[in-house]
Design a protein around this motif. Structure first.
Motif, PDB file in Angstrom:
ATOM      1  N   GLU A 130      27.199  47.543  45.794  1.00 19.69           N
ATOM      2  CA  GLU A 130      27.526  46.850  44.552  1.00 19.69           C
ATOM      3  C   GLU A 130      29.007  47.032  44.214  1.00 19.69           C
ATOM      4  OE1 GLU A 130      25.450  46.673  40.234  1.00 19.69           O
ATOM      5  OE2 GLU A 130      24.357  47.786  41.776  1.00 19.69           O
ATOM      6  N   ALA A 131      29.503  48.252  44.363  1.00 13.99           N
ATOM      7  CA  ALA A 131      30.911  48.551  44.086  1.00 13.99           C
ATOM      8  C   ALA A 131      31.832  47.843  45.075  1.00 13.99           C
ATOM      9  CB  ALA A 131      31.146  50.058  44.130  1.00 13.99           C
ATOM     10  N   GLN A 132      31.431  47.817  46.348  1.00  8.75           N
ATOM     11  CA  GLN A 132      32.232  47.111  47.354  1.00  8.75           C
ATOM     12  C   GLN A 132      32.302  45.622  47.027  1.00  8.75           C
ATOM     13  OE1 GLN A 132      30.195  48.118  50.983  1.00  8.75           O
ATOM     14  NE2 GLN A 132      31.412  49.968  51.316  1.00  8.75           N
ATOM     15  N   GLY A 133      31.194  45.079  46.582  1.00  6.56           N
ATOM     16  CA  GLY A 133      31.172  43.670  46.204  1.00  6.56           C
ATOM     17  C   GLY A 133      32.078  43.383  45.026  1.00  6.56           C
ATOM     18  N   ALA A 134      32.051  44.256  44.036  1.00  8.18           N
ATOM     19  CA  ALA A 134      32.920  44.087  42.866  1.00  8.18           C
ATOM     20  C   ALA A 134      34.386  44.153  43.279  1.00  8.18           C
ATOM     21  CB  ALA A 134      32.607  45.148  41.821  1.00  8.18           C
ATOM     22  N   ALA A 135      34.704  45.083  44.179  1.00  7.90           N
ATOM     23  CA  ALA A 135      36.095  45.214  44.648  1.00  7.90           C
ATOM     24  C   ALA A 135      36.519  43.975  45.432  1.00  7.90           C
ATOM     25  CB  ALA A 135      36.240  46.459  45.519  1.00  7.90           C
ATOM     26  N   GLN A 136      35.627  43.462  46.263  1.00  3.49           N
ATOM     27  CA  GLN A 136      35.966  42.277  47.048  1.00  3.49           C
ATOM     28  C   GLN A 136      36.130  41.058  46.141  1.00  3.49           C
ATOM     29  OE1 GLN A 136      33.421  41.584  50.419  1.00  3.49           O
ATOM     30  NE2 GLN A 136      34.668  39.900  51.163  1.00  3.49           N
ATOM     31  N   GLU A 137      35.292  40.965  45.128  1.00  5.38           N
ATOM     32  CA  GLU A 137      35.421  39.850  44.189  1.00  5.38           C
ATOM     33  C   GLU A 137      36.757  39.924  43.444  1.00  5.38           C
ATOM     34  OE1 GLU A 137      33.048  37.717  40.504  1.00  5.38           O
ATOM     35  OE2 GLU A 137      32.191  39.504  41.407  1.00  5.38           O
ATOM     36  N   ALA A 138      37.139  41.123  43.033  1.00  8.19           N
ATOM     37  CA  ALA A 138      38.429  41.305  42.357  1.00  8.19           C
ATOM     38  C   ALA A 138      39.586  40.941  43.286  1.00  8.19           C
ATOM     39  CB  ALA A 138      38.566  42.745  41.871  1.00  8.19           C
ATOM     40  N   LYS A 139      39.482  41.349  44.544  1.00  5.87           N
ATOM     41  CA  LYS A 139      40.511  41.001  45.530  1.00  5.87           C
ATOM     42  C   LYS A 139      40.619  39.481  45.647  1.00  5.87           C
ATOM     43  CE  LYS A 139      41.494  41.294  50.481  1.00  5.87           C
ATOM     44  NZ  LYS A 139      41.023  41.761  51.782  1.00  5.87           N
ATOM     45  N   GLY A 140      39.493  38.815  45.639  1.00  8.84           N
ATOM     46  CA  GLY A 140      39.493  37.356  45.720  1.00  8.84           C
ATOM     47  C   GLY A 140      40.162  36.706  44.522  1.00  8.84           C
ATOM     48  N   ARG A 141      39.916  37.256  43.336  1.00  9.28           N
ATOM     49  CA  ARG A 141      40.561  36.702  42.136  1.00  9.28           C
ATOM     50  C   ARG A 141      42.076  36.840  42.225  1.00  9.28           C
ATOM     51  NH1 ARG A 141      36.160  39.116  39.409  1.00  9.28           N
ATOM     52  NH2 ARG A 141      37.428  40.909  38.865  1.00  9.28           N
ATOM     53  N   VAL A 142      42.529  37.990  42.739  1.00  9.35           N
ATOM     54  CA  VAL A 142      43.973  38.215  42.889  1.00  9.35           C
ATOM     55  C   VAL A 142      44.553  37.250  43.924  1.00  9.35           C
ATOM     56  CG1 VAL A 142      45.727  39.860  43.662  1.00  9.35           C
ATOM     57  CG2 VAL A 142      43.906  40.607  42.115  1.00  9.35           C
ATOM     58  N   GLN A 143      43.876  37.090  45.065  1.00  8.48           N
ATOM     59  CA  GLN A 143      44.362  36.167  46.099  1.00  8.48           C
ATOM     60  C   GLN A 143      44.470  34.745  45.558  1.00  8.48           C
ATOM     61  OE1 GLN A 143      41.396  37.005  49.154  1.00  8.48           O
ATOM     62  NE2 GLN A 143      43.045  37.475  50.583  1.00  8.48           N
ATOM     63  N   LYS A 144      43.465  34.323  44.820  1.00  9.69           N
ATOM     64  CA  LYS A 144      43.485  32.969  44.264  1.00  9.69           C
ATOM     65  C   LYS A 144      44.630  32.822  43.265  1.00  9.69           C
ATOM     66  CE  LYS A 144      40.727  29.370  42.129  1.00  9.69           C
ATOM     67  NZ  LYS A 144      41.770  28.971  41.209  1.00  9.69           N
ATOM     68  N   ALA A 145      44.841  33.838  42.446  1.00  6.82           N
ATOM     69  CA  ALA A 145      45.936  33.801  41.477  1.00  6.82           C
ATOM     70  C   ALA A 145      47.288  33.720  42.181  1.00  6.82           C
ATOM     71  CB  ALA A 145      45.880  35.025  40.565  1.00  6.82           C
ATOM     72  N   LYS A 185      44.440  30.465  48.248  1.00  7.25           N
ATOM     73  CA  LYS A 185      43.360  30.007  47.371  1.00  7.25           C
ATOM     74  C   LYS A 185      42.020  30.026  48.093  1.00  7.25           C
ATOM     75  CE  LYS A 185      46.190  26.862  44.603  1.00  7.25           C
ATOM     76  NZ  LYS A 185      46.369  25.450  44.211  1.00  7.25           N
ATOM     77  N   VAL A 186      41.996  29.519  49.323  1.00  8.48           N
ATOM     78  CA  VAL A 186      40.756  29.475  50.097  1.00  8.48           C
ATOM     79  C   VAL A 186      40.249  30.891  50.388  1.00  8.48           C
ATOM     80  CG1 VAL A 186      39.749  28.812  52.316  1.00  8.48           C
ATOM     81  CG2 VAL A 186      41.194  27.198  51.078  1.00  8.48           C
ATOM     82  N   SER A 187      41.142  31.765  50.803  1.00  3.75           N
ATOM     83  CA  SER A 187      40.753  33.161  51.064  1.00  3.75           C
ATOM     84  C   SER A 187      40.235  33.824  49.791  1.00  3.75           C
ATOM     85  CB  SER A 187      41.931  33.962  51.601  1.00  3.75           C
ATOM     86  OG  SER A 187      42.295  33.511  52.873  1.00  3.75           O
ATOM     87  N   GLY A 188      40.889  33.537  48.698  1.00  2.00           N
ATOM     88  CA  GLY A 188      40.470  34.106  47.418  1.00  2.00           C
ATOM     89  C   GLY A 188      39.079  33.666  47.021  1.00  2.00           C
ATOM     90  N   ILE A 189      38.827  32.380  47.147  1.00  2.32           N
ATOM     91  CA  ILE A 189      37.508  31.849  46.794  1.00  2.32           C
ATOM     92  C   ILE A 189      36.438  32.425  47.720  1.00  2.32           C
ATOM     93  CG2 ILE A 189      36.125  29.731  46.737  1.00  2.32           C
ATOM     94  CD1 ILE A 189      38.732  28.318  45.726  1.00  2.32           C
ATOM     95  N   ALA A 190      36.756  32.538  49.002  1.00  2.00           N
ATOM     96  CA  ALA A 190      35.799  33.099  49.966  1.00  2.00           C
ATOM     97  C   ALA A 190      35.502  34.568  49.641  1.00  2.00           C
ATOM     98  CB  ALA A 190      36.338  32.969  51.388  1.00  2.00           C
ATOM     99  N   ASN A 191      36.525  35.335  49.306  1.00  2.00           N
ATOM    100  CA  ASN A 191      36.318  36.741  48.958  1.00  2.00           C
ATOM    101  C   ASN A 191      35.519  36.888  47.665  1.00  2.00           C
ATOM    102  OD1 ASN A 191      37.293  38.611  50.917  1.00  2.00           O
ATOM    103  ND2 ASN A 191      39.357  37.923  50.478  1.00  2.00           N
ATOM    104  N   GLN A 192      35.767  36.007  46.719  1.00  2.00           N
ATOM    105  CA  GLN A 192      34.990  36.051  45.482  1.00  2.00           C
ATOM    106  C   GLN A 192      33.514  35.811  45.768  1.00  2.00           C
ATOM    107  OE1 GLN A 192      36.650  33.225  42.733  1.00  2.00           O
ATOM    108  NE2 GLN A 192      38.341  34.539  42.171  1.00  2.00           N
ATOM    109  N   ALA A 193      33.235  34.800  46.575  1.00  2.00           N
ATOM    110  CA  ALA A 193      31.845  34.469  46.900  1.00  2.00           C
ATOM    111  C   ALA A 193      31.174  35.607  47.667  1.00  2.00           C
ATOM    112  CB  ALA A 193      31.790  33.178  47.703  1.00  2.00           C
ATOM    113  N   ALA A 194      31.871  36.147  48.662  1.00  2.33           N
ATOM    114  CA  ALA A 194      31.308  37.244  49.452  1.00  2.33           C
ATOM    115  C   ALA A 194      31.076  38.471  48.573  1.00  2.33           C
ATOM    116  CB  ALA A 194      32.232  37.590  50.614  1.00  2.33           C
ATOM    117  N   GLY A 195      31.987  38.714  47.654  1.00  2.00           N
ATOM    118  CA  GLY A 195      31.833  39.848  46.748  1.00  2.00           C
ATOM    119  C   GLY A 195      30.617  39.698  45.853  1.00  2.00           C
ATOM    120  N   LYS A 196      30.392  38.486  45.374  1.00  2.00           N
ATOM    121  CA  LYS A 196      29.220  38.245  44.522  1.00  2.00           C
ATOM    122  C   LYS A 196      27.931  38.454  45.312  1.00  2.00           C
ATOM    123  CE  LYS A 196      31.469  35.190  41.256  1.00  2.00           C
ATOM    124  NZ  LYS A 196      31.560  33.857  40.660  1.00  2.00           N
TER     125      LYS A 196
END
Length: 71
Positions: free
Chosen positions: A33-48, A7-18
């Protein structure tokens, strides 16, 4: 990883992606911008994944408690 770490890694990746997406928009860098979107998506998956692990653990503990056994 445990559920909390996921969850923590996911939230951190979401924030960094944004942040990367915003920086990409500000500088006109579509790549960033694309790298950020990908990192944010990775964060959502990690949190899930973390949420799912926590739910499974809670369910297992509830079942164990109902049967009088400990995990």
């Amino acid at each position: 990883m445990g559920s909390t770490a996921d969850k923590v890694s996911g939230i951190a990746n979401q924030a960094a992606g944004k942040v990367k997406q915003a920086a990409g928009k500000a500088t006109g860098s579509r790549q960033m911008e694309a790298q950020g979107a990908a990192q944010e998506a990775k964060g959502r998956v990690q949190k899930a994944v973390g949420d799912a692990k926590a739910a499974v653990k809670a369910g297992a503990n509830k079942a164990a408690k109902a049967t009088g056994k400990q995990l």
